[in-house]
Scaffold this active site. Structure first.
Site, PDB file in Angstrom:
ATOM      1  N   GLY A   1       0.835  -1.191   0.000  1.00 38.35           N
ATOM      2  CA  GLY A   1       0.000   0.000   0.000  1.00 38.35           C
ATOM      3  C   GLY A   1       0.867   1.235   0.000  1.00 38.35           C
ATOM      4  CB  CYS A   2       0.203   4.591   1.340  1.00 39.22           C
ATOM      5  SG  CYS A   2       1.006   6.182   1.536  1.00 39.22           S
ATOM      6  CG  PHE A   3       5.876   5.168  -0.526  1.00 37.90           C
ATOM      7  CD1 PHE A   3       5.305   6.384  -0.193  1.00 37.90           C
ATOM      8  CD2 PHE A   3       6.413   5.029  -1.794  1.00 37.90           C
ATOM      9  CE1 PHE A   3       5.283   7.430  -1.085  1.00 37.90           C
ATOM     10  CE2 PHE A   3       6.400   6.076  -2.701  1.00 37.90           C
ATOM     11  CZ  PHE A   3       5.828   7.295  -2.332  1.00 37.90           C
ATOM     12  CD1 TRP A   4       4.528   8.822   2.125  1.00 41.77           C
ATOM     13  CD2 TRP A   4       2.437   9.558   2.443  1.00 41.77           C
ATOM     14  NE1 TRP A   4       4.311   9.835   1.236  1.00 41.77           N
ATOM     15  CE2 TRP A   4       3.023  10.319   1.401  1.00 41.77           C
ATOM     16  CE3 TRP A   4       1.136   9.844   2.820  1.00 41.77           C
ATOM     17  CZ2 TRP A   4       2.349  11.338   0.744  1.00 41.77           C
ATOM     18  CZ3 TRP A   4       0.466  10.860   2.157  1.00 41.77           C
ATOM     19  CH2 TRP A   4       1.069  11.602   1.134  1.00 41.77           C
ATOM     20  CB  CYS A   5       1.366   2.989   5.929  1.00 43.90           C
ATOM     21  SG  CYS A   5      -0.142   3.931   5.617  1.00 43.90           S
TER      22      CYS A   5
END
Length: 188
Positions: free
Chosen positions: A21-25
């Site tokens: 999913g989102c790499f920020w997470c």
């Protein structure tokens, strides 16, 4: 943007490349783990050279949003990295994490060695057999391919923007879950 295809592994350093999913997470969670020396958000698995975030968001480049994790395997093993990975994302939804949809959000492990491949395949098989998620895992286990670091503004995004609405609604709960479940593995 500079591409990287290095397998800089030594006795005290190993690389893991994961998409969930989102790499920020992912970056926000792995940054806090003892034994992790660095985490970088980036793109891999596609056919476009030097992709940008705007390119990735079209879903036409074939890249996944990933994190490249440098870690000390004598402090935290690749297996432990995967245990965290499978706790903080849903590996049963194809090309999707929550409201984030598209091939760039797929669940994927890019292995850097035969040992990582074998460990990843074993973990996926164990989780499927245990039916921990109630559905089969769609996580791909693929050889490491050309990696491109994401733009600077994506690096340490959660740390710099904790009050941004997406960070508060999506990233923060994943960080809190990981901090609770893996409290003994956190940096002091």
């Amino acid at each position: 943007m500079t591409e990287s295809n290095t397998n800089n592994t030594t006795a005290n350093s190993e690389i893991a490349t994961l998409g969930g999913g989102c790499f920020w997470c992912l970056e926000a969670v792995f940054d806090k783990l003892n034994g992790v020396t660095s985490v970088e958000s980036g793109y891999t698995g596609g056919q476009t050279t030097n992709p940008t975030y705007a390119d990735i968001c079209t879903g036409t480049t074939g890249h996944a949003e990933v994190v490249r994790i440098n870690f000390n395997p004598s402090v935290i093993s690749f297996r432990e990295i995967l245990d965290v990975f499978f706790t903080i994302h849903d590996p049963t939804t194809l090309n999707r994490q929550g409201n984030d949809r598209g091939t760039q959000y797929r669940s994927v492990i890019y292995y850097h060695s035969t040992e990582q491949k074998e460990t990843a395949e074993k973990v996926v098989a164990e989780l499927n057999q245990a039916n921990e998620w109630g559905s089969p895992l769609v996580t791909e286990v693929m050889p490491e391919v050309t990696y491109y670091p994401a733009e600077d503004y994506h690096q340490e995004y959660f740390e710099h923007h904790p009050n941004q609405p997406y960070c508060m609604a999506v990233v923060a709960p994943k960080v809190a879950k990981a901090n609770e479940k893996f409290a003994k593995k956190l940096k002091r």
